[in-house]
Design a protein around this motif. Structure first.
Motif, PDB file in Angstrom:
ATOM      1  N   ARG A  11       0.820  -1.208   0.000  1.00 16.03           N
ATOM      2  CA  ARG A  11       0.000   0.000   0.000  1.00 16.03           C
ATOM      3  C   ARG A  11       0.851   1.255   0.000  1.00 16.03           C
ATOM      4  O   ARG A  11       0.556   2.227  -0.698  1.00 16.03           O
ATOM      5  CB  ARG A  11      -0.949  -0.038   1.206  1.00 16.03           C
ATOM      6  N   ALA A  12       1.925   1.226   0.756  1.00 18.83           N
ATOM      7  CA  ALA A  12       2.828   2.377   0.795  1.00 18.83           C
ATOM      8  C   ALA A  12       3.518   2.585  -0.552  1.00 18.83           C
ATOM      9  O   ALA A  12       3.708   3.722  -1.002  1.00 18.83           O
ATOM     10  CB  ALA A  12       3.857   2.200   1.903  1.00 18.83           C
ATOM     11  N   ALA A  13       3.888   1.476  -1.199  1.00 15.87           N
ATOM     12  CA  ALA A  13       4.574   1.580  -2.486  1.00 15.87           C
ATOM     13  C   ALA A  13       3.666   2.195  -3.541  1.00 15.87           C
ATOM     14  O   ALA A  13       4.097   3.047  -4.333  1.00 15.87           O
ATOM     15  CB  ALA A  13       5.061   0.202  -2.929  1.00 15.87           C
ATOM     16  N   LEU A  14       2.406   1.767  -3.572  1.00 11.45           N
ATOM     17  CA  LEU A  14       1.486   2.327  -4.562  1.00 11.45           C
ATOM     18  C   LEU A  14       1.219   3.797  -4.270  1.00 11.45           C
ATOM     19  O   LEU A  14       1.242   4.638  -5.182  1.00 11.45           O
ATOM     20  CB  LEU A  14       0.175   1.547  -4.580  1.00 11.45           C
ATOM     21  N   ALA A  15       0.993   4.123  -3.007  1.00 12.85           N
ATOM     22  CA  ALA A  15       0.779   5.524  -2.646  1.00 12.85           C
ATOM     23  C   ALA A  15       1.997   6.373  -3.007  1.00 12.85           C
ATOM     24  O   ALA A  15       1.861   7.540  -3.389  1.00 12.85           O
ATOM     25  CB  ALA A  15       0.469   5.648  -1.157  1.00 12.85           C
ATOM     26  N   GLY A  16       3.186   5.778  -2.917  1.00 14.50           N
ATOM     27  CA  GLY A  16       4.403   6.502  -3.238  1.00 14.50           C
ATOM     28  C   GLY A  16       4.497   6.928  -4.687  1.00 14.50           C
ATOM     29  O   GLY A  16       5.238   7.870  -5.016  1.00 14.50           O
ATOM     30  N   LEU A  17       3.754   6.253  -5.572  1.00 11.50           N
ATOM     31  CA  LEU A  17       3.767   6.645  -6.983  1.00 11.50           C
ATOM     32  C   LEU A  17       3.130   8.013  -7.204  1.00 11.50           C
ATOM     33  O   LEU A  17       3.316   8.628  -8.258  1.00 11.50           O
ATOM     34  CB  LEU A  17       3.048   5.596  -7.834  1.00 11.50           C
ATOM     35  N   ASN A  18       2.379   8.505  -6.214  1.00  8.04           N
ATOM     36  CA  ASN A  18       1.796   9.842  -6.339  1.00  8.04           C
ATOM     37  C   ASN A  18       2.853  10.930  -6.459  1.00  8.04           C
ATOM     38  O   ASN A  18       2.552  12.062  -6.856  1.00  8.04           O
ATOM     39  CB  ASN A  18       0.874  10.139  -5.160  1.00  8.04           C
ATOM     40  N   GLN A  19       4.110  10.607  -6.119  1.00 12.41           N
ATOM     41  CA  GLN A  19       5.180  11.587  -6.267  1.00 12.41           C
ATOM     42  C   GLN A  19       5.390  11.981  -7.735  1.00 12.41           C
ATOM     43  O   GLN A  19       5.956  13.038  -8.022  1.00 12.41           O
ATOM     44  CB  GLN A  19       6.488  11.028  -5.715  1.00 12.41           C
ATOM     45  N   PHE A  20       4.940  11.127  -8.649  1.00  4.34           N
ATOM     46  CA  PHE A  20       5.107  11.413 -10.070  1.00  4.34           C
ATOM     47  C   PHE A  20       3.890  12.111 -10.675  1.00  4.34           C
ATOM     48  O   PHE A  20       3.900  12.435 -11.868  1.00  4.34           O
ATOM     49  CB  PHE A  20       5.364  10.116 -10.837  1.00  4.34           C
ATOM     50  N   ALA A  21       2.841  12.327  -9.872  1.00  4.79           N
ATOM     51  CA  ALA A  21       1.638  12.974 -10.380  1.00  4.79           C
ATOM     52  C   ALA A  21       1.868  14.466 -10.551  1.00  4.79           C
ATOM     53  O   ALA A  21       2.681  15.083  -9.851  1.00  4.79           O
ATOM     54  CB  ALA A  21       0.466  12.732  -9.441  1.00  4.79           C
ATOM     55  N   ALA A  22       1.131  15.049 -11.479  1.00  3.47           N
ATOM     56  CA  ALA A  22       1.153  16.496 -11.657  1.00  3.47           C
ATOM     57  C   ALA A  22       0.288  17.140 -10.575  1.00  3.47           C
ATOM     58  O   ALA A  22      -0.345  16.453  -9.768  1.00  3.47           O
ATOM     59  CB  ALA A  22       0.638  16.848 -13.046  1.00  3.47           C
ATOM     60  N   ALA A  23       0.258  18.458 -10.554  1.00  4.47           N
ATOM     61  CA  ALA A  23      -0.580  19.162  -9.584  1.00  4.47           C
ATOM     62  C   ALA A  23      -2.039  18.746  -9.777  1.00  4.47           C
ATOM     63  O   ALA A  23      -2.491  18.579 -10.915  1.00  4.47           O
ATOM     64  CB  ALA A  23      -0.435  20.669  -9.762  1.00  4.47           C
ATOM     65  N   PRO A  24      -2.775  18.568  -8.684  1.00  9.72           N
ATOM     66  CA  PRO A  24      -4.178  18.136  -8.802  1.00  9.72           C
ATOM     67  C   PRO A  24      -5.002  19.101  -9.647  1.00  9.72           C
ATOM     68  O   PRO A  24      -4.863  20.321  -9.537  1.00  9.72           O
ATOM     69  CB  PRO A  24      -4.669  18.125  -7.350  1.00  9.72           C
ATOM     70  N   ILE A  25      -5.847  18.547 -10.483  1.00 10.71           N
ATOM     71  CA  ILE A  25      -6.727  19.357 -11.317  1.00 10.71           C
ATOM     72  C   ILE A  25      -7.942  19.782 -10.496  1.00 10.71           C
ATOM     73  O   ILE A  25      -8.537  18.971  -9.781  1.00 10.71           O
ATOM     74  CB  ILE A  25      -7.157  18.566 -12.566  1.00 10.71           C
ATOM     75  N   GLU A  26      -8.309  21.037 -10.595  1.00 10.70           N
ATOM     76  CA  GLU A  26      -9.464  21.542  -9.860  1.00 10.70           C
ATOM     77  C   GLU A  26     -10.754  20.976 -10.455  1.00 10.70           C
ATOM     78  O   GLU A  26     -10.944  20.978 -11.672  1.00 10.70           O
ATOM     79  CB  GLU A  26      -9.498  23.067  -9.895  1.00 10.70           C
ATOM     80  N   VAL A  27     -11.625  20.487  -9.599  1.00 13.32           N
ATOM     81  CA  VAL A  27     -12.965  20.043  -9.974  1.00 13.32           C
ATOM     82  C   VAL A  27     -13.940  20.824  -9.109  1.00 13.32           C
ATOM     83  O   VAL A  27     -13.724  20.975  -7.894  1.00 13.32           O
ATOM     84  CB  VAL A  27     -13.133  18.520  -9.773  1.00 13.32           C
ATOM     85  N   ALA A  28     -15.010  21.310  -9.702  1.00 16.45           N
ATOM     86  CA  ALA A  28     -15.891  22.266  -9.014  1.00 16.45           C
ATOM     87  C   ALA A  28     -16.406  21.755  -7.674  1.00 16.45           C
ATOM     88  O   ALA A  28     -16.411  22.478  -6.676  1.00 16.45           O
ATOM     89  CB  ALA A  28     -17.059  22.631  -9.924  1.00 16.45           C
ATOM     90  N   ASP A  29     -16.835  20.510  -7.620  1.00 15.79           N
ATOM     91  CA  ASP A  29     -17.398  19.982  -6.379  1.00 15.79           C
ATOM     92  C   ASP A  29     -16.908  18.558  -6.161  1.00 15.79           C
ATOM     93  O   ASP A  29     -17.077  17.698  -7.030  1.00 15.79           O
ATOM     94  CB  ASP A  29     -18.927  20.006  -6.415  1.00 15.79           C
TER      95      ASP A  29
END
Length: 312
Positions: free
Chosen positions: A34-52
């Motif tokens: 679980r930690a390893a998969l969550a760690g892949l978020n380091q490669f994500a771009a800035a979160p995209i804004e969604v209205a709600d």
């Protein structure tokens, strides 16, 4: 196509570390996975804004609902995350759900199903199905058209395909019109040729897949009967686009699934993401052009039922 240069460099760094850990006697656990998969978020771009964006429950199961255009009726996309049936949750996949919502301009419902080994097969699958069955009436405060699609990756793709499998058996019913399976896990017998050819050195290993399955299935489970790639299929299945990765040990089972489903008259297509590895959607900052292509393809398919003939 050859392996994408970004992944070649990434694997050149990763593989020696994996070998070193194995040599030192590292034993994986659900927590480490679980930690390893969550760690892949380091490669994500800035979160995209969604209205709600809101967290709620549907039939007692936690979900996160993304509404890009509040008050404007849109189709609904049911999102089932991957993670080997063991890892992943609403937060780990938040970036991807935001991408789908922003690209498609559709409401996205992400399900936080129970995970193995604490909740083995078929617990998570049955929870995902319960939410799907409730979706047509569960979003009374959200403007929708009533039309439901689905997107899922890896083990989530296994769950989505398993729902279609049980519908084909006459056991369940599904409101899904179109669905996209991203590098899905479809053969629990691990018998496809790419499992041997690509099962070491390309991020997802055959050894890790086997470990996931051993933790997912209770002893004595008929894994062949549970495998969507082995059927049954029928012509009434949802319109399905399977996006496989060229350098993924799961590649051949995606090819088999599409071939057998098409042979049964199901409306199914295969698109192989050239140069990509398993879980490539996580690597947004490394392969931005391919990430844009991925969500463009998803949008075109869910909106129009169209997909390109190749990845380029």
């Amino acid at each position: 196509m050859s392996l994408h240069p970004a992944f070649r460099a990434y694997l050149d760094e990763l593989n020696p570390l994996v070998d070193q850990a194995a040599a030192s006697g590292f034993v994986p656990t659900p927590e480490s996975a679980r930690a390893a998969l969550a760690g892949l978020n380091q490669f994500a771009a800035a979160p995209i804004e969604v209205a709600d964006v809101s967290d709620r429950e549907i039939d007692g199961v936690p979900v996160r609902v993304y509404v890009p255009t509040p008050g404007v009726p849109s189709d609904v996309v049911y999102f089932i995350h991957g993670g080997g049936h063991m890892a992943g949750d609403l937060d780990v996949y938040d970036f991807q759900c935001r991408r789908v919502a922003a690209a498609t301009r559709m409401v996205v419902v992400s399900v936080d199903y129970v995970r193995a080994p604490e909740a083995p097969y078929p617990c998570g699958l049955e929870e995902a199905y319960r939410v799907l069955r409730a979706l047509p009436t569960a979003l009374g405060d959200v403007a929708t058209t009533g039309r439901i699609h689905a997107v899922a990756d890896s083990g989530g793709g296994a769950k989505l395909a398993s729902i279609a499998q049980r519908v084909a058996r006459g056991e369940w019913e599904s409101p899904i019109d179109r669905q996209v399976l991203i590098y899905p896990s479809l053969d629990y017998t691990m018998s496809g040729p790419s499992m041997e050819r690509l099962g070491r050195g390309y991020f997802l290993s055959a050894e890790r897949v086997a470990w996931y399955f051993d933790n997912y299935f209770p002893e004595g489970t008929d894994r062949a009967a549970a495998s969507p790639a082995l059927g049954p299929f029928d012509a009434a299945m949802p319109e399905t686009l399977v996006i496989a990765a060229e350098y993924d040990p799961l590649l051949s089972e995606a090819e088999t699934y599409v071939e057998r489903a098409a042979g049964a008259g199901a409306p199914v297509r295969l698109l192989i993401a050239s140069g990509m590895i398993h879980a490539f959607a996580f690597f947004e900052t490394m392969i931005p052009e391919d990430i844009e292509r991925l969500y463009s393809v998803i949008t075109g398919y869910l909106r129009e039922g169209e997909a390109p003939a190749d990845w380029a």
